[in-house]
Design a protein around this motif. Sequence first.
Motif, PDB file in Angstrom:
ATOM      1  N   TYR A 131      -7.582  -5.061   9.154  1.00  0.00           N
ATOM      2  CA  TYR A 131      -7.048  -5.752   7.990  1.00  0.00           C
ATOM      3  C   TYR A 131      -6.452  -7.109   8.357  1.00  0.00           C
ATOM      4  O   TYR A 131      -5.955  -7.324   9.470  1.00  0.00           O
ATOM      5  N   HIS A 167      -1.331  -7.435  -1.414  1.00  0.00           N
ATOM      6  CA  HIS A 167      -1.744  -6.224  -0.739  1.00  0.00           C
ATOM      7  C   HIS A 167      -3.257  -6.084  -0.773  1.00  0.00           C
ATOM      8  O   HIS A 167      -3.934  -6.590  -1.676  1.00  0.00           O
ATOM      9  N   ILE A 184      -6.289  -2.922  -0.222  1.00  0.00           N
ATOM     10  CA  ILE A 184      -6.304  -1.470  -0.338  1.00  0.00           C
ATOM     11  C   ILE A 184      -7.691  -0.903  -0.042  1.00  0.00           C
ATOM     12  O   ILE A 184      -8.691  -1.605  -0.120  1.00  0.00           O
ATOM     13  N   ARG A 209       1.562   1.550   2.407  1.00  0.00           N
ATOM     14  CA  ARG A 209       1.794   2.363   1.223  1.00  0.00           C
ATOM     15  C   ARG A 209       0.786   3.514   1.183  1.00  0.00           C
ATOM     16  O   ARG A 209      -0.391   3.313   1.487  1.00  0.00           O
ATOM     17  N   THR A 243      -0.395   6.116  -1.753  1.00  0.00           N
ATOM     18  CA  THR A 243      -0.285   6.334  -3.196  1.00  0.00           C
ATOM     19  C   THR A 243      -1.160   7.504  -3.612  1.00  0.00           C
ATOM     20  O   THR A 243      -2.314   7.608  -3.182  1.00  0.00           O
ATOM     21  N   TYR A 293       3.809   6.150  -5.713  1.00  0.00           N
ATOM     22  CA  TYR A 293       3.846   5.341  -4.489  1.00  0.00           C
ATOM     23  C   TYR A 293       4.858   5.897  -3.487  1.00  0.00           C
ATOM     24  O   TYR A 293       5.951   6.342  -3.857  1.00  0.00           O
ATOM     25  N   ARG A 333      -4.748   6.085  -2.633  1.00  0.00           N
ATOM     26  CA  ARG A 333      -4.907   4.700  -2.172  1.00  0.00           C
ATOM     27  C   ARG A 333      -4.086   4.513  -0.906  1.00  0.00           C
ATOM     28  O   ARG A 333      -2.941   4.979  -0.823  1.00  0.00           O
ATOM     29  N   GLU A 393      -2.684   1.311   1.399  1.00  0.00           N
ATOM     30  CA  GLU A 393      -2.475  -0.103   1.114  1.00  0.00           C
ATOM     31  C   GLU A 393      -1.692  -0.789   2.234  1.00  0.00           C
ATOM     32  O   GLU A 393      -0.803  -0.194   2.844  1.00  0.00           O
ATOM     33  N   ALA A 427       0.660  -4.036   2.496  1.00  0.00           N
ATOM     34  CA  ALA A 427       1.376  -4.982   1.624  1.00  0.00           C
ATOM     35  C   ALA A 427       2.246  -5.887   2.477  1.00  0.00           C
ATOM     36  O   ALA A 427       2.974  -5.422   3.358  1.00  0.00           O
TER      37      ALA A 427
END
Length: 339
Positions: free
Chosen positions: A67, A80, A82, A118, A120, A144, A199, A201, A203
């Motif tokens: 990423y 963010h 994802i 994160r 989720t 979250y 999800r 993520e 961020a």
Amino acid sequence: MRLALRCLFALVAADGSIVNVIEDFRAAGAPDARIWVDDGGGGAFGRPGAFGSLNLTPQPRGLRADYVVRTDPDFQYPSHIIFMRLEENATDCRGATHISLRYKVLAPQSQRGAAHFRLTLLDSSDCPDHSCTRYFGYGNENYYSFHHDVLDDGSASWRELKVPLCGDRDPFSPFWNIYPVIGMTGNGVLDPQYIQGWRLEFAIQSSADGPTRGSMLVDRLACVRDEVEPPPVVAPPPADAGAVPASAGDEVAPARECARPPRGGGAGVLVPGIRLRPDTLRKISEAHRECGALCAADKRCTYYMIDLVLQTRGGVGCYLSGGDAGGGARARRGGEEDG
């Protein structure tokens, strides 16, 4: 179409815990088209590449995520990127106590502390026939959890991120429904039998200096049963409370289903209702659940303040105040002049 609850498989682990697998990343394919990636172009954002980039590569032991995430000054909340999956049918996690994600950080993020992770869950309990179809799960109840210590791990070892399987509209619960920012409010409670998707993520803080990049390997996302006692419920301070020591969380008998972590950190001061000088503040987005501990770990911090207003710039978060080491922040109550 009626819902058929999905249970990929169950197994009894060595410690006796029952595991229901939500996602086996080792079987994700090359890559699986049902795993969606958003770098800012999907959902309601419509700006491809605005938030960074994400490359997914299947590995023998999971799915590798490389990423790059960057700030976007035009976006109100933390930028963010994802990857996620929304199944047609929900996974039934009744009987589980936690969500478990096995992962390994292959390369810690290049700018330490700039981004956080994160996890989720997408709840379909209030969807038609318990199956929502809106892109990226934005039609589901979105619950979250925020984790600030995952992406900086330099051990190159396998880790387990374990989060109590409990969520509601309380920002201090393990999983938090952040409607109206995203998703729907539904019944306002995370229903374990209706986990339609997930999800993951990356961020970045709105104040980050340039992009940050790294790599991690994810192996398995599962519902697990842990017989260990949950953490105590800790009552939040009254809204009109004055400054109190950060270690002074008032432990009470459990009065709700979701157990929340202690809010104290052993140093610093929690100051609800007190205004701190703006030039002494450093905001850490979405760190409200660990604000006291962050202040305790920062020798410069003498006060901390928790912001739970979703619509503020950078979203909810933790403000640390204290200036340079050996200095100290001055605080003033509303209406008083700095002295």
